[in-house]
Scaffold this active site. Sequence first.
Site, PDB file in Angstrom:
ATOM      1  CB  THR A   1      -0.970  -0.016   1.201  1.00 19.44           C
ATOM      2  OG1 THR A   1      -0.243  -0.241   2.416  1.00 19.44           O
ATOM      3  CG2 THR A   1      -2.026  -1.094   1.024  1.00 19.44           C
TER       4      THR A   1
ATOM      5  CE  LYS B   1       0.391  -3.482   3.298  1.00 22.13           C
ATOM      6  NZ  LYS B   1      -0.469  -2.615   4.186  1.00 22.13           N
TER       7      LYS B   1
ATOM      8  CB  THR C   1      -2.080  -1.712   8.483  1.00 26.17           C
ATOM      9  OG1 THR C   1      -3.253  -1.199   9.002  1.00 26.17           O
ATOM     10  CG2 THR C   1      -2.356  -1.966   7.012  1.00 26.17           C
TER      11      THR C   1
ATOM     12  CD  GLU D   1       1.752   5.268   6.296  1.00 32.28           C
ATOM     13  OE1 GLU D   1       0.978   4.650   5.539  1.00 32.28           O
ATOM     14  OE2 GLU D   1       1.371   5.944   7.261  1.00 32.28           O
TER      15      GLU D   1
ATOM     16  CG  ASN E   1      -0.838   8.329   7.745  1.00 34.98           C
ATOM     17  OD1 ASN E   1      -1.495   7.321   7.573  1.00 34.98           O
ATOM     18  ND2 ASN E   1       0.457   8.304   7.976  1.00 34.98           N
TER      19      ASN E   1
ATOM     20  CB  SER F   1      -6.320  13.183  -1.282  1.00 35.08           C
ATOM     21  OG  SER F   1      -6.814  13.599  -0.025  1.00 35.08           O
TER      22      SER F   1
END
Length: 408
Positions: A158, A184, A195, A281, A403, A408
Site C-alpha cells: 500500500t 507489507k 496494518t 511512513e 496520512n 485523496s
Amino acid sequence: MITTFESLKRISSKNIVSPKGFTATGIHCGIKHKKKDLAILVSEVPANVAGVFTTNVIKAAPLVLTKQVVKEYGKMQALIVNSGNANACTGTQGYKDAETMQQLTAEKLGIAKELVGVSSTGVIGEIMNMEPIAKGIAEITPNATLEGAIDFAQAILTTDTVTKNTAYSVVIDDKEVVIAGVAKGSGMIEPNMATMLAYVTTDADIEQQALQQLLKEVTDVTFNAITVDGDTSTNDTVLVLANGLAGNATLTPAHPEWETFKAAFHAVSQDLSKMIAKDGEGATKLIEVKVEGAVTDEEARKIAKTVVGSPLVKTAIFGCDANWGRIICAVGYSGATVDPTDVKIQIGSTSVVEKGEPVPFSEEELIVYLKQNEVKIAVSLNQGEGYSTAWGCDLTYDYVQINATYRS
C-alpha cells in the site's frame, strides 16, 4: 530465544518461492489506478497452516474467513491477496465478497474452497469492486520464478516504499529445509497485530499444532515487538504454510533439530519485522530499543515498546536531539516495575544516564551518531532477568503528509 546457529544460512535470492513446491505472482487487475494489486500464492500440495491475527475487535471480512480456515481445517493450499481495498467495515456484502474471492480462486486451481485463504489491505469502509477482482483471478497464473515472487511482493503493498523479503535454509535430517517470508506494512503499525500482512512459506514437514505454537511464540518477540504509529489495524495477518516437501522427519519440539528450525523461523520473522519498522511512513531511521534487567520478559517488552512508540522519542530521533529525558520519561510511564535510582540508558555506545542520574557526554559526538539511519537505545533496570527488544522508526513531516492525503 536463540536466534543464530552455525547451520543457519541466509539465501541471497530471498523469496517466498524458494522452498520446494511453491509458486506465486502478482498483477494489476484494476483496483488501483496503475500499480499491481492482486497476488496469489500456491502450494503444490495442501500445506499445514498456522496464523495469528489482529487483536482489534473490528476485523475485516477476509481475515474472519481466513481465520476460520486456519482454525477449522489447519490446511491451506492457496492464498489470494488484494491491495487497494481492505474490505473492512463492509458488513454482510464484504463477507460475501471475501467468499467469492475464495470460491473463484478454488475453482481456478481445481481445489476445495476450504483450502484457500483470503487477505485484503487498503482503504477501510469501501465496498469491493468485484468485477476487476474476478477478471484478475481468472487471468493470474502463479509460477516458481524470482520474477513471480517479486510481483507478489509488489502487489500486496500500500504505502510501503520497498518490498520486504527474506529466506534462510537449514539442514534437518540431512535434508535442506528452506523458510522464506514476504511482508507489507508501513503505517498503522502497532502489531498485536497491525496494518501488516506477512506470509511465510517453508518446505519443512512440521506438525500443525507445533507450527501454530511456534508462530505464536515468535510473533510475541518479533511482529508484536514493532511499532510505527500506535494504531492497530482491522486486517493484520501472519500466515505460515508448511508443505513438507523437504522430506525431513516430522518436526515437533521433541525433534533433536527443533531448535535449528526454530532459529531460522525466528530469523525470518525478525527480518520482516525490522523491515516493516524501518519502512514506516515517512521514516528516515530505524530505532531499536533493548531493555534488560526487567522483572520479566513481558515487562521488558512493555518498556521497549513504550519507548520506541513514544512520539516525543520518535521526533527527538528525527531531529537528532540527544534528549534522553524523553526516553526515561517513557520508561517511567510504561507501567512496568522501575526503580528510578537504578536506571541506566545508553544511546549507541554513549551512556547518558547512570543510576537514574545524568552523566557527562559529548553532545556533538552523539548528534553525529543520531544522524545515522539506525539508532540503538539500551535501557538497563537492575530489577531481574527480563529482556526484550522492540523496533520502530522516527516520526517525520512526511508521516503527517502521507496520512493526511491517504484517500485523496
